[in-house]
Design a protein around this motif. Structure first.
Motif, PDB file in Angstrom:
ATOM      1  N   SER A 194       0.834  -1.212   0.000  1.00  0.00           N
ATOM      2  CA  SER A 194       0.000   0.000   0.000  1.00  0.00           C
ATOM      3  C   SER A 194       0.865   1.259   0.000  1.00  0.00           C
ATOM      4  O   SER A 194       0.512   2.252  -0.647  1.00  0.00           O
ATOM      5  CB  SER A 194      -0.962   0.003   1.186  1.00  0.00           C
ATOM      6  OG  SER A 194      -0.271  -0.079   2.410  1.00  0.00           O
ATOM      7  N   ALA A 195       1.996   1.238   0.676  1.00  0.00           N
ATOM      8  CA  ALA A 195       2.895   2.400   0.674  1.00  0.00           C
ATOM      9  C   ALA A 195       3.478   2.630  -0.714  1.00  0.00           C
ATOM     10  O   ALA A 195       3.535   3.776  -1.187  1.00  0.00           O
ATOM     11  CB  ALA A 195       4.016   2.213   1.688  1.00  0.00           C
ATOM     12  N   ASN A 196       3.881   1.560  -1.381  1.00  0.00           N
ATOM     13  CA  ASN A 196       4.422   1.699  -2.739  1.00  0.00           C
ATOM     14  C   ASN A 196       3.364   2.196  -3.708  1.00  0.00           C
ATOM     15  O   ASN A 196       3.636   3.064  -4.537  1.00  0.00           O
ATOM     16  CB  ASN A 196       4.997   0.374  -3.231  1.00  0.00           C
ATOM     17  CG  ASN A 196       6.344   0.067  -2.623  1.00  0.00           C
ATOM     18  OD1 ASN A 196       7.127   0.967  -2.353  1.00  0.00           O
ATOM     19  ND2 ASN A 196       6.609  -1.205  -2.390  1.00  0.00           N
ATOM     20  N   VAL A 197       2.164   1.648  -3.595  1.00  0.00           N
ATOM     21  CA  VAL A 197       1.084   2.080  -4.480  1.00  0.00           C
ATOM     22  C   VAL A 197       0.785   3.559  -4.251  1.00  0.00           C
ATOM     23  O   VAL A 197       0.685   4.339  -5.195  1.00  0.00           O
ATOM     24  CB  VAL A 197      -0.179   1.208  -4.290  1.00  0.00           C
ATOM     25  CG1 VAL A 197      -1.385   1.827  -4.981  1.00  0.00           C
ATOM     26  CG2 VAL A 197       0.067  -0.202  -4.818  1.00  0.00           C
ATOM     27  N   SER A 198       0.663   3.958  -2.991  1.00  0.00           N
ATOM     28  CA  SER A 198       0.323   5.362  -2.715  1.00  0.00           C
ATOM     29  C   SER A 198       1.441   6.311  -3.128  1.00  0.00           C
ATOM     30  O   SER A 198       1.177   7.421  -3.572  1.00  0.00           O
ATOM     31  CB  SER A 198      -0.037   5.557  -1.243  1.00  0.00           C
ATOM     32  OG  SER A 198       1.081   5.349  -0.422  1.00  0.00           O
ATOM     33  N   GLN A 199       2.677   5.877  -3.004  1.00  0.00           N
ATOM     34  CA  GLN A 199       3.802   6.743  -3.355  1.00  0.00           C
ATOM     35  C   GLN A 199       3.903   6.961  -4.862  1.00  0.00           C
ATOM     36  O   GLN A 199       4.207   8.062  -5.313  1.00  0.00           O
ATOM     37  CB  GLN A 199       5.110   6.146  -2.841  1.00  0.00           C
ATOM     38  CG  GLN A 199       6.313   7.018  -3.137  1.00  0.00           C
ATOM     39  CD  GLN A 199       7.582   6.485  -2.520  1.00  0.00           C
ATOM     40  OE1 GLN A 199       7.596   5.433  -1.894  1.00  0.00           O
ATOM     41  NE2 GLN A 199       8.656   7.212  -2.690  1.00  0.00           N
ATOM     42  N   TYR A 200       3.622   5.932  -5.657  1.00  0.00           N
ATOM     43  CA  TYR A 200       3.866   6.024  -7.094  1.00  0.00           C
ATOM     44  C   TYR A 200       2.604   6.146  -7.940  1.00  0.00           C
ATOM     45  O   TYR A 200       2.695   6.294  -9.155  1.00  0.00           O
ATOM     46  CB  TYR A 200       4.678   4.812  -7.553  1.00  0.00           C
ATOM     47  CG  TYR A 200       6.050   4.786  -6.932  1.00  0.00           C
ATOM     48  CD1 TYR A 200       7.029   5.698  -7.318  1.00  0.00           C
ATOM     49  CD2 TYR A 200       6.359   3.878  -5.932  1.00  0.00           C
ATOM     50  CE1 TYR A 200       8.276   5.699  -6.728  1.00  0.00           C
ATOM     51  CE2 TYR A 200       7.615   3.866  -5.338  1.00  0.00           C
ATOM     52  CZ  TYR A 200       8.564   4.775  -5.751  1.00  0.00           C
ATOM     53  OH  TYR A 200       9.803   4.774  -5.171  1.00  0.00           O
ATOM     54  N   SER A 201       1.456   6.126  -7.334  1.00  0.00           N
ATOM     55  CA  SER A 201       0.213   6.208  -8.100  1.00  0.00           C
ATOM     56  C   SER A 201      -0.023   7.615  -8.644  1.00  0.00           C
ATOM     57  O   SER A 201       0.129   8.600  -7.925  1.00  0.00           O
ATOM     58  CB  SER A 201      -0.971   5.816  -7.214  1.00  0.00           C
ATOM     59  OG  SER A 201      -2.170   6.010  -7.929  1.00  0.00           O
ATOM     60  N   PRO A 202      -0.447   7.699  -9.902  1.00  0.00           N
ATOM     61  CA  PRO A 202      -0.782   8.998 -10.468  1.00  0.00           C
ATOM     62  C   PRO A 202      -2.209   9.458 -10.111  1.00  0.00           C
ATOM     63  O   PRO A 202      -2.604  10.575 -10.434  1.00  0.00           O
ATOM     64  CB  PRO A 202      -0.667   8.769 -11.978  1.00  0.00           C
ATOM     65  CG  PRO A 202      -1.000   7.328 -12.146  1.00  0.00           C
ATOM     66  CD  PRO A 202      -0.470   6.645 -10.901  1.00  0.00           C
ATOM     67  N   ILE A 203      -2.966   8.588  -9.442  1.00  0.00           N
ATOM     68  CA  ILE A 203      -4.332   8.914  -9.048  1.00  0.00           C
ATOM     69  C   ILE A 203      -4.452   8.804  -7.533  1.00  0.00           C
ATOM     70  O   ILE A 203      -3.582   8.227  -6.877  1.00  0.00           O
ATOM     71  CB  ILE A 203      -5.377   7.985  -9.740  1.00  0.00           C
ATOM     72  CG1 ILE A 203      -5.188   6.532  -9.308  1.00  0.00           C
ATOM     73  CG2 ILE A 203      -5.299   8.133 -11.246  1.00  0.00           C
ATOM     74  CD1 ILE A 203      -6.285   5.594  -9.773  1.00  0.00           C
TER      75      ILE A 203
END
Length: 144
Positions: free
Chosen positions: A129-138
């Motif tokens: 979840s940290a990786n997704v939130s850090q690199y997500s454009p949305i």
């Protein structure tokens, strides 16, 4: 505002809570909800535990894939009353696959559980979840 919501699930309680939040939001905005479970071929522990069962390691990818389909079926059961959803199984690293799906489709929001079943891998690789939130454009909603 949220036409299409992506919800990664891994069978953990946090993932089911995230799915519940996504449904509540989706009902308000008449959103399509896309549920995804990602099977990791090299590190299988995150894909094994379902509903609090004790996880075990398996080197048999067919077993891991079968468990992944069980998680997808559980998600479909939880969504039985929701009018517009899809559920798919993907292969690869969970954060990378989720980010790839976002890049290649028109999602407006990711709703993800704060802690999954990955255990010690989070220590070495960082939280999904940290990786997704850090690199997500949305926008990403992390549900505890």
């Amino acid at each position: 505002m949220f036409d299409k919501i992506l919800v990664p699930v891994d069978g953990s309680e946090a993932a089911w809570r995230a799915l519940d939040y996504a449904c509540a939001l989706g009902k308000q905005f008449h959103s399509k909800i896309s549920i995804v479970h990602v099977v990791q071929a090299h590190y299988t522990l995150p894909t094994i535990g379902i509903n609090g069962e004790v996880p075990f390691l398996s080197i048999n990818i067919e077993e891991v894939e079968t468990t992944g389909y069980k998680i997808i079926e559980l998600a479909k059961e939880r969504m039985a009353e929701y009018p517009n959803f899809e559920a798919t199984l993907e292969f690869g690293h969970p954060a990378e696959r989720v980010l790839s799906l976002v890049k290649n489709d028109s999602y407006d929001l990711i709703v993800i559980g704060s802690r999954g079943l990955s255990g010690i891998s989070e220590f070495f690789l960082g939280s999904i979840s940290a990786n997704v939130s850090q690199y997500s454009p949305i926008p990403v909603m992390i549900v505890k």
